[in-house]
Design a protein around this motif. Sequence first.
Motif, short mmCIF file in Angstrom:
data_model
loop_
_atom_site.label_atom_id
_atom_site.label_comp_id
_atom_site.label_asym_id
_atom_site.label_seq_id
_atom_site.Cartn_x
_atom_site.Cartn_y
_atom_site.Cartn_z
N TYR A 109 117.62 -122.11 29.00
CA TYR A 109 117.76 -122.88 29.59
C TYR A 109 118.67 -123.31 30.68
N VAL A 110 118.29 -124.46 31.87
CA VAL A 110 118.76 -124.32 32.75
C VAL A 110 119.98 -125.47 32.43
N LEU A 111 121.34 -125.88 32.71
CA LEU A 111 122.20 -126.96 32.51
C LEU A 111 121.97 -128.02 34.43
N VAL A 112 121.53 -129.42 34.20
CA VAL A 112 120.88 -129.69 34.98
C VAL A 112 121.48 -130.77 35.48
N ASN A 113 122.82 -130.82 36.31
CA ASN A 113 123.66 -132.58 36.90
C ASN A 113 122.18 -133.03 37.63
#
Length: 239
Positions: free
Chosen positions: A111-115
């Motif tokens: 996963y990539v945490l996106v702001n």
Amino acid sequence: MQILNQRFRLPLWPTLAAILAIILFIKLGFWQLSRAEEKEASFALLEHYAKQIPVTLPESLVKLDDYLYNRVEIRGFFESDRTIYLDNKIYEGIAGYHILTPLRQINSTNYVLVNRGWISGGKDRSSLPIIPTPDELITITGVVVSPAIRTWSLSDKQFTGKVWQNFSLDSYQNLTGLTFQPFLLLQQNETRSDGLIRQWEKPDSGSAKNMGYAFQWFALAAVTFIIYIVLNVKRKIIT
């Protein structure tokens, strides 16, 4: 007739203390200069990558240093039920939240945490704003930054439900049980109308502050030397 005779004396312990203090202050000054150089280098890197075409992020786990400040493109699926509202974020004088949503990379379990951007907190802080989130395959373009985020808060409590005061990727990863790429992505491209503002502030390098600290340390070294000389000049009046 009176003659002022001046003699310089070297008391052992005060001399050693002055020498150690001067050496320490000078070392701290040079350390601050090195920090200023590091920040200038990081800022130059940020400026360089900002002009580059986004690179596709691989599906395997990467290293933060290899992608820091790069513009990257990621394809995947948002998981809206794991969205975080990062509190105490200010935009044009208005308090609100940064919306952080995990994106599962396509053909991967990573996963990539996106702001995703900023939204006003509204008048009723007990009710969180609703953020429309695409559920279909989506392409996100953004800038890779360090995942450490700290904000000002009155409480030691790190999070309450979906609202977090400070953010730690390790804590979030442990809480969700998901495997994340070791960075936070600041989304730049527009997706479905979600009311989020993505006008990310361009950071100052911050080197001027370190230069100021360096000057203070060098000044302290100089003042210590002057005080030592003045205190150890023995004056005697000869008649």
